[in-house]
Motif scaffolding. Structure first.
Motif, short mmCIF file in Angstrom:
data_model
loop_
_atom_site.label_atom_id
_atom_site.label_comp_id
_atom_site.label_asym_id
_atom_site.label_seq_id
_atom_site.Cartn_x
_atom_site.Cartn_y
_atom_site.Cartn_z
N CYS A 143 -6.18 15.88 29.89
CA CYS A 143 -6.66 14.63 29.30
C CYS A 143 -8.01 14.21 29.87
CB CYS A 143 -5.63 13.53 29.57
SG CYS A 143 -6.19 11.91 29.03
N ILE A 144 -8.92 13.81 28.99
CA ILE A 144 -10.24 13.35 29.43
C ILE A 144 -10.36 11.83 29.27
CG2 ILE A 144 -11.38 15.57 29.08
CD1 ILE A 144 -12.43 14.48 26.38
N SER A 145 -9.24 11.17 29.04
CA SER A 145 -9.19 9.69 28.98
C SER A 145 -10.21 9.10 28.00
CB SER A 145 -9.41 9.08 30.37
OG SER A 145 -8.28 9.34 31.16
N CYS A 146 -10.32 9.71 26.83
CA CYS A 146 -11.28 9.21 25.86
C CYS A 146 -10.73 8.03 25.07
CB CYS A 146 -11.67 10.32 24.89
SG CYS A 146 -10.30 10.83 23.84
N ALA A 147 -9.41 7.85 25.10
CA ALA A 147 -8.73 6.76 24.40
C ALA A 147 -8.71 6.94 22.88
CB ALA A 147 -9.34 5.40 24.75
N PHE A 148 -8.98 8.14 22.43
CA PHE A 148 -8.95 8.40 20.99
C PHE A 148 -7.51 8.31 20.46
CE2 PHE A 148 -11.60 11.23 17.92
CZ PHE A 148 -11.74 10.15 17.07
N CYS A 149 -6.55 8.76 21.27
CA CYS A 149 -5.15 8.71 20.86
C CYS A 149 -4.70 7.25 20.69
CB CYS A 149 -4.26 9.43 21.87
SG CYS A 149 -4.51 8.95 23.58
N LEU A 194 -3.78 3.45 27.32
CA LEU A 194 -4.30 4.08 28.52
C LEU A 194 -3.99 3.18 29.72
CD1 LEU A 194 -5.47 6.17 26.72
CD2 LEU A 194 -7.68 5.91 27.81
N PHE A 196 2.11 14.35 26.52
CA PHE A 196 0.72 14.12 26.97
C PHE A 196 0.52 14.82 28.30
CE2 PHE A 196 -0.72 10.70 24.11
CZ PHE A 196 0.47 10.45 23.44
N PRO A 221 -3.07 8.32 29.32
CA PRO A 221 -2.27 7.67 28.28
C PRO A 221 -0.80 7.57 28.66
CG PRO A 221 -2.89 9.89 27.62
CD PRO A 221 -3.55 9.65 28.92
N ALA A 237 -4.82 17.82 24.56
CA ALA A 237 -3.93 17.42 25.65
C ALA A 237 -2.57 16.95 25.15
CB ALA A 237 -4.59 16.30 26.47
N ILE A 238 -2.41 16.85 23.82
CA ILE A 238 -1.15 16.33 23.29
C ILE A 238 -0.46 17.40 22.46
CG2 ILE A 238 -0.07 14.44 22.00
CD1 ILE A 238 -2.76 12.93 22.31
N CYS A 270 -6.93 14.32 19.33
CA CYS A 270 -7.28 14.56 20.74
C CYS A 270 -8.33 15.66 20.88
CB CYS A 270 -6.03 14.93 21.54
SG CYS A 270 -6.43 15.35 23.26
N PRO A 271 -9.50 15.34 21.42
CA PRO A 271 -10.55 16.35 21.52
C PRO A 271 -10.27 17.41 22.58
CG PRO A 271 -11.32 14.28 22.47
CD PRO A 271 -9.95 14.03 21.92
N ALA A 272 -9.33 17.13 23.48
CA ALA A 272 -9.09 18.05 24.59
C ALA A 272 -7.83 18.88 24.40
CB ALA A 272 -9.01 17.26 25.89
S1 SF4 Z 1 -6.99 9.92 26.00
FE1 SF4 Z 1 -8.16 11.39 24.75
S2 SF4 Z 1 -7.94 13.31 25.85
FE2 SF4 Z 1 -6.36 11.96 26.66
S3 SF4 Z 1 -4.56 12.43 25.44
FE3 SF4 Z 1 -5.60 10.70 24.45
S4 SF4 Z 1 -6.92 11.64 22.89
FE4 SF4 Z 1 -6.31 13.27 24.31
#
Ligand code: SF4
Ligand code: SF4
Lengths: 375, 293
Positions: free
Chosen positions: B183-189, B200, B178, B143, B164-165, B160-162
């Motif tokens: 970060c697991i790059s889930c794109a939830f943020c 991302l 960030f 991100p 990371a923020i 953020c599930p990890a």
């Molecule tokens: S992409 Fe997912 S894991 Fe990475 S900072 Fe955003 S929410 Fe967190």
């Protein structure tokens, strides 16, 4: 006098760490015990600290080869708890990705089988042939391994007409790859046949699932027996073999790749228009269960909800956990040289199974061997 | 280093990183041509690729394997798990991250990193020219936050599930940080951000030498409380909230000034008696405005 050989936890022939204690008399295997726990990450516990929506990404990371099966199964239970149903288009996309996942998993398995057979040329050739499929998955989902396309109530990304066209092209190339695999298996048939036997009765007794079960002559596949996503709306065959050996397991997987392609083509031809997700409301208090046919067999999720946005309990039963019950039966009486091939034929995925440690202390001499020095 | 013999050790991975390390052996990545080979035993290797989140059972193994690698040992932590325990940080069975147990020379972010990134990291290690692979259009990289758009609301950190923020207030500033290590790059943020301030990056993340290099952050000055002067909230968040209120209930536009002024009070000042009375008055005015409709 029997002696005990310790294999693992780290060995070149083991993609993932695990410890095998093999009791042999001369070169003959008389017993085996397995010690696990090397990739234990406390996932069930972790899942009851994350919101339902966050949990999807954690489940997916239980296993890198069947990540989509895990996230699908979790989403399906949670959808029951929220009392919602994904729109038809979302179900079709989920199913198409499910079969792309099965394809890449089966191809990776074939590559590793030929690696175990020391056919390095074929190993690299299959890795190469798998790359266009991985590029395709990356194009659709944004990552090659953890697709993150599932969400509670549907999917997060649509399948564009351009992507669908690309899928068709890649499937055309993969037909060739599957043909290559079948031919190569045939030429290795003498080495693969008659080892690692698991009879129909033995399979039932151990409770094995997936291709291992189907290679022991049992027609069982969750996609048919308890259809989910869009499997009820497509025609396909469940591949069964009666050989009950390493060769039969290889054939089942190789033949299944054609069925996966067949399923994907039907889904693309009939892809319904419409939304790809629904609003997620409030969770009920209650519990739910769901199962899917992961590339390695039946995968089950149980979720208990207390009405908050975090599950109270998540419990899962991955396929390798069941299939490992047959390891001892398959190996007993076999030659030590055949051990790597027999283990490979199970297509074990340790990362999802490591939730238990079995330690069987034995008396007698112990020595360590390199697995590469065996086969 | 000339010629690299690589040994991979799985200390608790989902096997996603393992698969991508294997995939990097495909001909297109040209590892063999660069002089990178695969060792089947640690004693034959001069480089160690660590994948997975170290758990209670593998921590000791990792140290032993490291000792067996031929010096000068080159250690690459591949993937979020090896970098920082990734999605599994906080789990009871996860021990210290790799670099607290053995020295690490390079980290490849990603969950998992693409073989493109792994191959480029290894190319860097043998001083071959990295291929600089281009990621496809909808790739989910790490991100990047646009400090102009970010209002510091913390919605991303919530989802953020990890973990990371991080949202940190210090010295009159709010930092939204960030950490690519986790970060697991889930794109939830990206999905959750109400200001579209997070995107991302469409590129394979490059290997880094330290955690400090693997961050992106927005630094925002905090507005001062109209009453006591304590810095308490980024002004963008107030503007954005006020805008949403006006858009949602057009009748409130007349009371815009009063609404904005009441928002300028910090939590402490807001709970003072006069402020509560004032807020009550404002609410009555506002409900009157809606009823008049
Ligand atoms: S992409 Fe997912 S894991 Fe990475 S900072 Fe955003 S929410 Fe967190
Ligand atoms: S970083 Fe991601 S892909 Fe790699 S082992 Fe961890 S969870 Fe799996």
């Amino acid at each position: 006098m029997p002696e005990t050989i310790v294999i693992g936890p780290y060995h070149p022939a083991l993609l993932e760490p695990e410890l095998y204690e093999v009791v042999v008399e001369g070169k003959k295997i008389v017993d085996v015990s397995v010690e696990q726990g090397y990739t234990h990450r406390g996932i069930e516990n972790l899942l009851s600290t994350k919101t339902y929506r966050q949990g999807v990404f954690i489940c997916e990371r239980i296993c890198g080869l069947c990540s989509h099966a895990h996230s699908c199964c979790y989403c399906q239970v949670v959808e029951k708890i929220f009392d919602i149903e994904p729109p038809k288009r979302a179900r079709y996309i989920r199913t198409a990705i499910f079969e792309l996942d099965r394809l890449q998993s089966h191809y990776m398995w074939s590559a590793l089988l030929f690696h175990t057979l020391r056919d390095e040329k074929l190993f690299i050739k299959l890795l190469d042939a798998r790359e266009p499929l991985m590029d395709l998955i990356e194009l659709i989902c944004g990552n090659r391994v953890h697709y993150s396309i599932n969400a509670i109530g549907g999917v997060r990304r649509d399948l564009t007409p351009a992507a669908a066209e690309r899928v068709r092209q890649v499937l055309g190339q993969l037909e060739v790859t599957s043909g290559d695999i079948l031919r190569a298996l045939e030429s290795h048939a003498p080495r693969l046949s008659g080892i690692g036997a698991l009879s129909r009765e033995g399979a039932a007794a151990a409770g094995v699932v997936g291709p291992v079960l189907r290679a022991s002559g049992v027609e069982s596949d969750i996609r048919k027996d308890d259809p989910y996503a869009a499997y009820e709306e497509v025609d396909f065959e469940v591949k069964v073999e009666g050989g009950c050996d390493v060769y039969a397991r290889a054939l089942v997987r190789a033949r299944e790749t054609y069925e996966s392609m067949n399923i994907i083509r039907q889904l693309l031809d009939n892809l319904p228009a419409g939304e790809i997700g629904v609003e997620v409301g409030e969770p009920h208090v209650g519990e739910g269960i769901s199962r899917v046919e992961a590339p390695r067999g039946e995968l089950i999720y149980y979720v208990k909800s207390n009405g908050t946005n975090i599950p109270e309990r998540v419990k899962l039963r991955p396929p390798t956990y069941m299939n490992e019950h047959a390891v001892a039966e398959m190996l007993r009486g076999e030659q030590l040289d055949d051990l790597p091939l027999i283990l490979e034929s199970l297509d074990r995925c340790i990362s999802c199974t490591n939730r238990l440690a079995v330690v069987d202390a034995r008396t007698g001499r112990k020595r360590s061997v390199r697995l590469v020095d065996l086969g | 280093m000339k010629g690299l013999m690589v040994y991979r050790v799985n200390v608790g991975s989902c096997n996603g990183c393992d698969i991508e390390v294997l995939s990097a052996l495909a001909s297109r990545f040209e590892l063999a041509d660069m002089g990178v080979g695969v060792a089947s035993e640690p004693g034959e290797a001069n480089a160690l690729l660590v994948v997975g989140a170290v758990n209670a059972k593998t921590a000791e193994h990792l140290k032993q394997v490291y000792q067996k690698i031929k010096p000068p040992r080159m250690v690459v932590a591949v993937g979020a798990c090896a970098f920082s325990s990734g999605a599994f940080s906080g789990s009871y069975s996860v021990a210290n991250p790799t670099d607290e147990l053995i020295p690490v020379n390079a980290y490849v972010p990603g969950c998992p990193p693409s073989p493109h990134a792994i191959a480029d990291a290894l190319a860097g290690a043998v001083r071959a020219k990295p291929r600089g692979w281009r990621a496809p259009e909808d790739f989910r990289g790490v991100p990047e936050v646009d400090a102009e758009e970010c209002t510091g609301c913390g919605a991303c950190a919530q989802v953020c599930p990890a973990g990371a923020i991080e949202v940190l207030d210090e010295g009159g500033k709010r930092k939204v940080r960030f950490e690519y290590a986790k970060c697991i790059s889930c794109a939830f943020c990206e999905e959750a951000c109400p200001e579209d301030a997070v995107k991302l990056a469409v590129r394979y993340p490059l290997a880094v030498k330290s955690k400090g290099e693997a961050v992106d952050e927005a630094e925002l000055a905090l507005a001062k409380c109209a009453s006591c002067g304590t810095p308490f909230v980024p002004p963008g968040q107030l503007t954005s909230a006020a805008k949403r209120i006006m858009e949602g209930v057009p009748e409130y536009v007349e009371s815009r000034y009063a609404i904005e002024r009441s928002m300028m009070l910090c939590l402490n000042c807001r709970s003072r008696l006069e402020s509560i009375k004032g807020a009550k008055g404002l609410l009555l005015d506002l409900s009157g405005a809606v009823q008049a409709r």
